[in-house]
Write an enzyme that holds these catalytic residues in place. Structure first.
Site, PDB file in Angstrom:
ATOM      1  CG  PHE B  59       2.548 -24.519 -20.817  1.00  0.00           C
ATOM      2  CD1 PHE B  59       3.009 -25.208 -19.705  1.00  0.00           C
ATOM      3  CD2 PHE B  59       2.832 -23.166 -20.928  1.00  0.00           C
ATOM      4  CE1 PHE B  59       3.748 -24.562 -18.724  1.00  0.00           C
ATOM      5  CE2 PHE B  59       3.581 -22.509 -19.947  1.00  0.00           C
ATOM      6  CZ  PHE B  59       4.039 -23.210 -18.843  1.00  0.00           C
ATOM      7  CG  ASP B 165      -1.724 -19.143 -24.788  1.00  0.00           C
ATOM      8  OD1 ASP B 165      -0.824 -18.434 -25.290  1.00  0.00           O
ATOM      9  OD2 ASP B 165      -1.580 -19.776 -23.722  1.00  0.00           O
ATOM     10  CE  LYS B 196       6.790 -18.506 -24.460  1.00  0.00           C
ATOM     11  NZ  LYS B 196       7.666 -18.719 -23.302  1.00  0.00           N
ATOM     12  CB  THR B 221       2.883  -1.906 -10.800  1.00  0.00           C
ATOM     13  OG1 THR B 221       2.396  -2.098  -9.485  1.00  0.00           O
ATOM     14  CG2 THR B 221       4.026  -0.897 -10.767  1.00  0.00           C
TER      15      THR B 221
END
Lengths: 359, 359
Positions: B59, B165, B196, B221
């Site tokens: 994931f 990851d 997270k 941004t």
């Protein structure tokens, strides 16, 4: 999260919505073949492939799906894999609008014809069209309310969603809370995306068919982030309390009128002035744009560029006429100082190398 | 921003890096043909197409690029267009590890052979492989340090980047600040992504070749959002002040030992216990997983599921042995109450319909 996230979740909703129609409604279960294919990044046999249509010189973000709809500048897109999605021409209006009414109407008509042609013929049919009310990163390109009404009609007619990207235009700067309120559409956009001033990212929609039919199809660690929702609520409350949207409309009109006068006084310096009646969302072109922005810093003001030659104004919602006067004085100072050494003009010492336009 | 954003910016860096090599270095200018092609979402003639490789049951997020590398469940991927990128098999270890050492080593060897085979033969060659130290959403699937060392060697050998990851595993929960510190790699991962617990999103890297060669190739941004950077710094300071990483390692060992004892006492209830020596990043399987999670709520504790049958523990870094004891009491309560009516067990009234696993 950012505007890219907002747009991509809207795209996901669009794909789910269109496939759900093909499938026969929200209660039809996914087939094993569909599930197996999805796990292999493939379409199931017989499944129709869809795309998201955007406009040339549009900017919708920099992640892989949103970047596939961004058509602003090569530097944003080079080397990054993209989906083979269609782009239509955004009408290129000529200014002043009054002097080019017929020509501009023809350009908008032609652009809409291209949209319809692409919807009908593109080899991966679009299930949604995304459009900015004012193409911002692309150079502050405007189109008329008629153009957007036409876009709404064509998308409705062909069962294609209309997504309005209000990441830059949303939350008051155009003198309406949402810029698309200027258009008086026959039916609302299917989705409106926002971020930036909202301090969060997302989209809103009215059609319940756009709600995913199962949980966890749209999901994220920060989804519904309460701290950000509270921030946005406070921002909205502050805007309402001080009537900032209406005040922005008013100060925008004031500012526009004054720049219009400067444009007459200094021919060629404030070209293609645009954003009349659109709050402080005002822009103009200058043939020496990058130097203009650098000089602006020497006058103590920080302005940005966009597109090839635009100088775009993006004051905060608390910008008042007294601030506009400071800006106007600086603008006049810049265009009357071209022959002067940069270190000898303005109020502040220039910092060489800074203040260039965003490429 | 979220883990999806972190991973996608890392993918973008990977694509830019690889194409820059093809081009002949950071100082070689883009050709007009490359720029024109990019604006049309196409490769320039002669340009090599690249992919990002991930692992089955991985994931890595839900946006269009990250979702193309996510291989957890159909519900995450259905109807959303994806890139035709390769997936390798993640080794499926058997537990207890001591009893299956040979078999597990063989499974890891086979998985690495598949990685190398795909790198050499996949029709869109990967320029990067992304891997979770522990496949989290996919069911808390672990692999040995040897597997990751092998992955580092293969990727180095074939000029492919290794992206780790650490969106779920990073910032202390495994008893190291970063989970990949457990592996003792011969050379560091090329990029490490996080979000997270970091309250922000991004990746870090050591190789200067991964730095984009032009400004605005990676931009956003909120890039460098100072408020979020300050938050993350405060979190790191708090972790250091209270030695939370080492304490998590210790309380994790305690918790693991106690669940191991429960597993012996209640055969079949705490199957495939995993996460030994990995702090509180502990999981086990239960044949009635969804009911287990629902009952947990009746005992006043909120646990989540992942993958097909995993119950995964994700306590905060301030979790202590005294908290572990409360959890352990509840775990024992759950597995000795199967024959009791849900409304009559535990400390709290069960709320029917809640507490099911994340699909």
């Amino acid at each position: 999260m950012a505007g890219s996230d907002a747009n991509e979740t809207a795209y996901k909703a669009a794909f789910m919505w269109r496939r759900q129609q093909d499938r026969g409604g929200p209660n039809v279960e996914f087939t094993q073949e569909e599930m197996d294919s999805a796990m292999n990044n493939k379409l199931a046999p017989g499944q129709q492939e869809y795309s998201i249509m955007s406009f040339r010189t549009a900017f919708h973000g920099r992640l892989f799906g949103s970047l596939s709809t961004t058509r602003s500048k090569p530097i944003h897109k080079l080397d990054i894999p993209a989906f083979d999605w269609p782009q239509a021409t955004f009408p290129q209006l000529k200014y002043p609008l009054e002097a080019h009414a017929e020509e501009n109407a023809a350009a908008e008509k032609k652009a809409l014809e291209e949209v319809e042609h692409l919807i009908k013929t593109y080899h991966i049919p679009p299930c949604a069209v995304i459009v900015e009310p004012i193409q911002s990163e692309g150079g502050d390109n405007h189109a008329s309310a008629n153009f957007f009404k036409g876009l709404r009609e064509i998308t409705k007619k062909h069962n294609v969603l209309m997504i309005v990207d209000e990441v830059q235009t949303g939350v008051g700067a155009t003198g309406k809370f949402w810029a698309h309120e200027h258009w008086d559409l026959p039916s609302p956009p299917d989705m409106v995306t926002f971020s930036k001033k909202a301090q969060t990212a997302g989209y809103y929609f009215g059609n319940p068919e756009l709600r995913p039919n199962k949980p966890y199809r749209q999901f994220n660690t920060w989804m519904g982030d309460p701290a950000r929702a509270l921030l946005f609520r406070s921002i909205v409350q502050e805007i309402e309390k001080h009537d900032l949207v209406n005040r922005t409309a008013k100060v925008g009109d004031y500012l526009y009128g004054k720049i219009e006068a400067l444009a007459k006084k200094y021919p060629g310096q404030f070209e293609n002035l645009r954003g009349k009646g659109m709050g402080t969302f005002i822009a103009f072109d200058n043939p020496r744009r990058d130097e203009f922005l650098k000089r602006a810093k020497a006058f103590g003001i920080n302005i940005g560029g966009s597109g090839q030659s635009a100088i775009r104004l993006r004051p905060m919602l608390i910008f008042e006429e007294s601030h506009a006067d400071i800006l106007l004085e600086a603008l006049e100072g810049i265009v009357t100082s071209w022959d002067k050494d940069l270190s000898k003009v303005g109020k502040a010492k220039a910092v060489p190398g800074e203040g260039t336009a965003k490429p």
